[in-house]
Design a protein around this motif. Structure first.
Motif, short mmCIF file in Angstrom:
data_model
loop_
_atom_site.label_atom_id
_atom_site.label_comp_id
_atom_site.label_asym_id
_atom_site.label_seq_id
_atom_site.Cartn_x
_atom_site.Cartn_y
_atom_site.Cartn_z
N GLU A 275 0.82 -1.21 0.00
CA GLU A 275 0.00 0.00 0.00
C GLU A 275 0.86 1.27 0.00
O GLU A 275 0.50 2.26 -0.64
N ASP A 276 1.99 1.22 0.69
CA ASP A 276 2.88 2.39 0.70
C ASP A 276 3.42 2.68 -0.69
O ASP A 276 3.48 3.84 -1.12
N PHE A 277 3.79 1.64 -1.40
CA PHE A 277 4.26 1.83 -2.78
C PHE A 277 3.12 2.34 -3.67
O PHE A 277 3.30 3.25 -4.48
N LEU A 300 9.01 -3.40 -7.90
CA LEU A 300 9.17 -4.76 -8.40
C LEU A 300 10.47 -4.89 -9.20
O LEU A 300 11.21 -5.88 -9.07
N ALA A 301 10.75 -3.90 -10.02
CA ALA A 301 11.95 -3.93 -10.85
C ALA A 301 13.23 -3.84 -10.02
O ALA A 301 14.25 -4.47 -10.34
N SER A 302 13.17 -3.06 -8.94
CA SER A 302 14.37 -2.86 -8.11
C SER A 302 14.56 -3.95 -7.07
O SER A 302 15.62 -4.04 -6.44
N GLY A 303 13.52 -4.78 -6.86
CA GLY A 303 13.61 -5.82 -5.85
C GLY A 303 13.15 -5.37 -4.47
O GLY A 303 13.20 -6.14 -3.51
N GLU A 304 12.70 -4.12 -4.35
CA GLU A 304 12.17 -3.65 -3.07
C GLU A 304 10.90 -4.41 -2.69
O GLU A 304 10.59 -4.56 -1.50
N ARG A 309 4.92 -11.50 -3.41
CA ARG A 309 4.15 -10.69 -2.45
C ARG A 309 3.08 -9.87 -3.17
O ARG A 309 1.93 -9.82 -2.73
N PHE A 310 3.44 -9.24 -4.27
CA PHE A 310 2.48 -8.42 -5.01
C PHE A 310 1.40 -9.29 -5.65
O PHE A 310 0.22 -8.93 -5.62
N ASP A 311 1.77 -10.45 -6.19
CA ASP A 311 0.78 -11.36 -6.77
C ASP A 311 -0.21 -11.82 -5.71
O ASP A 311 -1.42 -11.93 -5.98
#
Length: 356
Positions: A275-277, A300-304, A309-311
């Motif tokens: 949610e923060d992202f 997602l691209a940076s690995g943060e 987790r997002f899926d």
């Protein structure tokens, strides 16, 4: 102040207009029968006919941890439940099977121990679901990882780190029911007059943990299957125990799967990192797909943020939206059938009176 009820967690400030003399707490649920206690005596109870007629669904019926108003038959040690007092918290899941219906697990909880073992049962996605359900219940979650004794000390940090990726702000306690390690940390949550429930899969050690915390054997236990680490059901019903510390502890049957009943707001809390992202995206209605300035895609691209987790976050939101549509359809159908039945009853009344 009713000292007998206080031992069961009664708080008169929550129910100022209720006479404590008619109050009891549900300590065991087995199908349609209940065992209740007023702190002095236990009774075998059933709901009244009026209660049955007024109930709209399973969620209206008593569950373990509920406070109920009853008519007591002291000599027979029996009671009739007239109504359930308002719940300060309730753990609910979608009932198993195809039926769209809420199933109450327990009520009036302060803390819920989400119990998972460190063997093959450790399932991060399942723990996420439990965290959402607990936040939705109104209680506070604590993750309890059992069977610490089965691992070398240097193996534990990697396992705990997996859980930490989904347990944002949730305490994690690693215990051994054999050596007693970590039990002291659990006892800090077992405060007098507060209620703690244990939830988790079969075989994770819930019943053994109940025995350890109770300091006596109150629950039967069985070993897990060696071939797949899956548990065997030992707890067949939900039950509340009064500990020597004065805390109340509820054991529940193992749940291999947990289908959420509600919890969109709880998803926001459980997935605070996602949610923060999302809140930092350029567009307020960003779908986190191909929109420019999407902070989620950047993470997602940076690995943060991990793709898993997002899926999982998106899957739970889709599941809850689908469940909500099913519930709305069921409510509409029940309303339609109610009016159809009223029309039939009215027609039958007119025919009996000779009207055409």
């Amino acid at each position: 102040m009713n000292n007998n009820l206080t031992k069961l967690g009664w708080n008169e400030t929550l129910y100022t207009e209720t006479d404590p003399a008619i109050i009891a707490r549900v300590i065991t649920v087995q199908r349609n029968s209940y065992r209740i206690s007023d702190g002095e005596m236990e009774y075998l109870a059933h709901v009244s006919g009026k209660f049955l007629n007024a109930a709209n669904g399973a969620i209206d019926f008593p569950t373990v941890g509920d406070w109920v108003a009853v008519d007591k038959l002291r000599l027979e040690k029996k009671a009739v439940i007239q109504h359930v007092l308002p719940r300060k918290s309730q753990l609910v899941r979608q009932a198993a099977g195809d039926k769209t219906e809420a199933q109450l697990v327990a009520a009036n909880l302060d803390t819920i121990f989400i119990v998972s073992s460190l063997n093959d049962d450790l399932n991060i996605r399942r723990i996420e679901r439990y965290i959402v359900a607990v936040y939705e219940s109104g209680a506070s979650p604590v993750i309890v990882l059992t069977k610490k004794d089965a691992y070398e000390e240097e193996q534990l940090p990697a396992l705990i780190a997996q859980v930490e990726t989904v347990a944002i702000g949730v305490p994690i306690i690693v215990v051994s029911n054999i050596t007693g390690e970590g039990i002291h940390d659990l006892n800090t949550y077992l405060k007098p007059a507060e209620t703690v429930a244990l939830v988790g899969s079969s075989g994770v050690g819930k019943s053994t943990l109940v025995n350890v915390l109770s300091e006596r054997n109150v629950q039967k236990t069985k070993d897990v299957r060696l071939d797949d680490s899956k548990g065997r059901h030992t707890t067949t019903h939900r039950e509340l125990f009064v500990l020597a510390s004065g805390a109340l502890l509820i054991d529940t049957p193992g749940m291999r799967e947990l289908q959420l009943w509600d919890g969109e707001a709880a998803v926001d809390t459980a997935f605070e990192d996602v949610e923060d992202f999302a809140s930092a995206c350029f567009f307020s209605d960003c779908q986190h797909d191909t929109e420019p300035g999407c902070r989620v895609q950047e993470a997602l691209a940076s690995g943060e943020l991990s793709q898993e987790r997002f899926d999982s976050y998106q899957k739970l939101l889709r599941e809850l939206a689908f469940e909500k549509r099913k519930q709305d359809q069921k409510a509409q159908l029940e309303e339609k059938n109610k009016w159809k039945q009223r029309a039939k009853n009215m027609k039958a009344t007119y025919n009996q009176r000779g009207y055409k």
